[in-house]
Design a protein around this motif. Structure first.
Motif: not given
Length: 462
Positions: A64, A89-90, A93-94, A364, A367-368, A406
């Motif tokens: 993302e 939105t990530q 996390y990344e 992640q 979602y990922r 979410q």
């Protein structure tokens, strides 16, 4: 950032941050007076360099931050501002993962500070620095005397490459290795008993985010039928895969994965009679002689692809699944492929009916993982399943900043996956390490990509 598990993010090199309401601007405030392992300062220029270098690399294009980043600004030495083209939105996390958005010193490349420069040496802010490296043999790490969070280790750390699982067992027994385990150095399940009842060793078991499951090929005429997909789930006795220490299988994801709650993952209880009812509802008849279901003279059989180079336990699990399906009249033919051919089968050739796979072990989930395996666009079908309503829900999650909103969407995702029986959950993996009794201070990390707090390990004289 630091990932604490269950979707929780904590400060690390950034002591605080703010996110705009529209999810397009992230402002990070760096801790002051942190140094890299070469003594150079961690500052906003170093962070800007690191992220620009990572986002410029083609292999990171799908992440993302790389896809949506508009610009990086460093208004002062301790502030970094990321601006995105769309709601992102990530990002946190990344940035909590060890790779690829690692923060490295500009001195790591030649010319110094050149985003496109040639990598020279690893210079980071973690507890270790590299002393020596032999590809395919070993890497030796020594303590980073500038480590900012805790007292540096008094030991060096040697990672040996031992590709054969049984050779790892022998290395522990001979004293060549003090510790082995985890996803990359697993000890075969059948060998654990060698260490469990031996005072010379300690077996450490921790939680995991990894689940084993079966990918379903919808292009198979049998599996395009939801009744058959549901039948496989009803007929799959997951208790047979467990060793008594795993949680009951209640869906694709383990309970410590973000957005998973005690009751938002519906599941199929073991019910072989319901499985047979589903099969018969699709017009299949029982062939007494073959002890299988058939329709139009064609028996109900499926080809299951596995690989055992990375996951030797999959062979036994595939055989258990094969027996489970035999009890409900489905024939399973197991094909064990070498590692490269297996991944080519999953990502390219699609030459399978069922394929054993696993969820990821990074920060992640979910979602990922879902967007990489289960998301379909008009031009690219989903790898593991194709379902427009599911993809629409994932699109909504991608544009939703609020964690509460979410959560509502993820509840719907899990329900949709259950209703359509998009996979067959098999087993909830655990993290297992074995070490010598002299080794103390073993502590799990929250993320399996970085499984152990290595700098806390010590050796006690016996």
């Amino acid at each position: 950032m630091e990932y604490e598990g269950e979707g929780k993010i904590a400060p690390s090199l950034a002591e605080s941050w703010e996110v705009s309401d529209n999810g397009k601007t992230y402002r990070f405030h760096l801790r002051k007076q942190i140094k890299f392992s070469d003594g150079s300062p961690l500052n906003s220029a170093a962070v800007k360099f690191s992220l620009e270098r990572a986002t410029s690399r083609e292999e990171n294009a799908g992440l993302e931050i790389s896809r949506l980043l508009k610009k990086i600004e460093a208004p002062d030495d301790n502030t970094v501002v990321l601006t995105f083209k769309e709601t992102a939105t990530q990002v946190l996390y990344e940035l909590s993962q060890a790779r690829p958005f690692r923060i490295m010193s500009p001195n790591s490349v030649i010319p110094v500070g050149d985003v496109n420069g040639t990598f020279d040496k690893a210079i980071g802010t973690g507890p270790w620095k590299i002393d020596s490296y032999q590809q395919g043999v070993e890497t030796v790490l020594i303590a980073n005397e500038h480590y900012w969070l805790e007292k540096p280790s008094e030991y060096s750390l040697v990672f040996k490459v031992i590709t054969d699982p049984q050779a790892r067992v022998l290395a522990l027994q001979s004293g060549e290795a003090d510790l082995a385990g985890g996803e990359l150095g697993n000890i075969p399940a059948e060998s654990l008993s060698v260490f469990q009842n031996n005072s010379k060793y300690v077996v450490e078991t921790g939680t995991s985010t990894m689940s084993y499951f079966l990918v379903i090929n919808q292009n198979n005429a049998f599996l395009s039928d939801k009744n058959i997909r549901q039948a496989m789930n009803y007929g799959n006795d997951t208790n047979k895969y467990a060793d008594g220490s795993s949680d009951p299988i209640k869906g694709l994801f383990q309970k410590n994965v973000a957005f998973v709650t005690d009751d938002n993952q519906p599941f199929y209880p073991y019910h072989p009679e319901k499985a047979k009812q589903r099969i018969e509802a699709s017009g299949y008849k029982w062939n007494e002689k073959k002890q299988l279901y058939e329709r139009d003279g064609q028996i109900l059989q499926l080809r299951l692809v596995i690989q055992t180079e990375e996951y030797p336990e999959w062979k036994e699990m595939a055989e258990i699944f094969q027996d489970n399906m035999k009890q409900i009249g489905i024939q399973i033919n197991i094909v064990n492929k070498e590692r490269a051919a297996y991944y080519d089968t999953l990502w390219s050739s699609k030459d399978y009916d069922l394929l054993m796979y696993r969820t990821y072990t990074d920060a992640q989930l979910p979602y990922r993982f879902l967007s990489s395996l289960f998301y379909s666009s008009p031009s690219t079908p989903g790898v593991a399943y194709q379902d427009r309503p599911l993809s629409d829900l994932l699109d909504q999650i991608a544009s939703t900043v609020s964690a509460e909103k979410q959560q509502v969407l993820f509840d719907q995702v899990f329900l949709r996956m259950h209703e359509e029986a998009m996979s067959v959950p098999i087993y909830y993996a655990k993290q297992t390490f074995v070490h010598s009794h002299e080794l103390v201070g073993f502590t799990f990390n929250a993320i399996e990509d970085d499984p152990v707090k290595w700098h806390r390990l010590k050796k006690e004289a016996q």
